[in-house]
Scaffold this active site. Sequence first.
Site, mmCIF file in Angstrom:
data_model
loop_
_atom_site.group_PDB
_atom_site.id
_atom_site.type_symbol
_atom_site.label_atom_id
_atom_site.label_comp_id
_atom_site.label_asym_id
_atom_site.label_seq_id
_atom_site.Cartn_x
_atom_site.Cartn_y
_atom_site.Cartn_z
ATOM 1 N NE ARG A 152 -2.560 -2.328 2.781
ATOM 2 C CZ ARG A 152 -2.830 -2.586 4.045
ATOM 3 N NH1 ARG A 152 -3.550 -1.757 4.756
ATOM 4 N NH2 ARG A 152 -2.367 -3.686 4.604
ATOM 5 C CD GLU A 178 0.641 -9.598 17.848
ATOM 6 O OE1 GLU A 178 0.168 -9.090 16.814
ATOM 7 O OE2 GLU A 178 -0.023 -9.838 18.876
HETATM 8 P P1 AMP Z 1 3.684 -1.905 11.602
HETATM 9 O O1 AMP Z 1 4.937 -2.545 11.065
HETATM 10 O O2 AMP Z 1 3.207 -2.586 12.870
HETATM 11 O O3 AMP Z 1 3.825 -0.404 11.804
HETATM 12 O O4 AMP Z 1 2.535 -2.165 10.561
HETATM 13 C C1 AMP Z 1 2.627 -1.567 9.351
HETATM 14 C C2 AMP Z 1 1.811 -2.179 8.250
HETATM 15 O O5 AMP Z 1 0.812 -3.113 8.673
HETATM 16 C C3 AMP Z 1 1.107 -1.038 7.578
HETATM 17 O O6 AMP Z 1 1.813 -0.716 6.404
HETATM 18 C C4 AMP Z 1 -0.272 -1.527 7.317
HETATM 19 O O7 AMP Z 1 -0.362 -1.863 5.944
HETATM 20 C C5 AMP Z 1 -0.464 -2.780 8.159
HETATM 21 N N1 AMP Z 1 -1.352 -2.559 9.318
HETATM 22 C C6 AMP Z 1 -1.030 -2.720 10.632
HETATM 23 N N2 AMP Z 1 -2.082 -2.477 11.440
HETATM 24 C C7 AMP Z 1 -3.120 -2.159 10.621
HETATM 25 C C8 AMP Z 1 -4.501 -1.788 10.845
HETATM 26 N N3 AMP Z 1 -5.040 -1.704 12.084
HETATM 27 N N4 AMP Z 1 -5.260 -1.498 9.765
HETATM 28 C C9 AMP Z 1 -4.743 -1.581 8.517
HETATM 29 N N5 AMP Z 1 -3.463 -1.933 8.239
HETATM 30 C C10 AMP Z 1 -2.656 -2.221 9.270
#
Ligand code: AMP
Length: 193
Positions: free
Chosen positions: A76, A113
């Site tokens: 995305r 996670e």
């Molecule tokens: P993070 O590495 O935990 O910051 O997660 C980043 C990626 O996970 C983002 O680029 C989102 O595409 C996806 N993501 C994580 N949590 C969500 C959420 N609650 N809603 C939509 N996409 C999410």
Amino acid sequence: MAGRSAFVPDMSTPHLSLADLKALVRTVPDFPKAGIQFRDITTLIGHHQGMAASVHHLAAMAGTSGAEKIAGMEARGFIFGAAVAVQMGLGFVPVRKPGKLPIATIGIDYALEYGTDRLEMDPTAIAPGQRVVIVDDLIATGGTALASVELLRSAGAVIEHALFVIDLPDLGGASRLREAGITVRALMEFEGD
Ligand code: AMP
């Protein structure tokens, strides 16, 4: 074609507010698993003015950052990052999922996670010292963004700014990035995870 008028591109400046943009994001409870509120940008990017205004605001933010190149994370981040790069007249660097690039890559493994994931990129995509701004749709824990920063820096990038459409501040990713010396900005925030 009979019955269709000629395509006329709409180059007007988009005028939706950030609150309007937030209202265009669809929230889907319990996806991909129970307890997660999935913030779905499909509805935002499907709305022409919503997409245009998002890109306009992100490009305005990137414009004050001295960006020489825009990097976006698969998948995305490609949607918004590539559009911001075009709007700014800059090149785009895709940070890819493993095994996608047809050349020798550099990569980084990072913790999720549950388990690990990996990002890869073209080691020749960035000139030494080039100022790169990261663009992604959403920052949650910041794991993906921090890994991308590390990977892009190992390719020679100077990274001081990261831009997101959505920040989930309760998950701490933006704070982690700021602790790593990155200025973080987002078009909107949602509470919770
Ligand atoms: P993070 O590495 O935990 O910051 O997660 C980043 C990626 O996970 C983002 O680029 C989102 O595409 C996806 N993501 C994580 N949590 C969500 C959420 N609650 N809603 C939509 N996409 C999410």
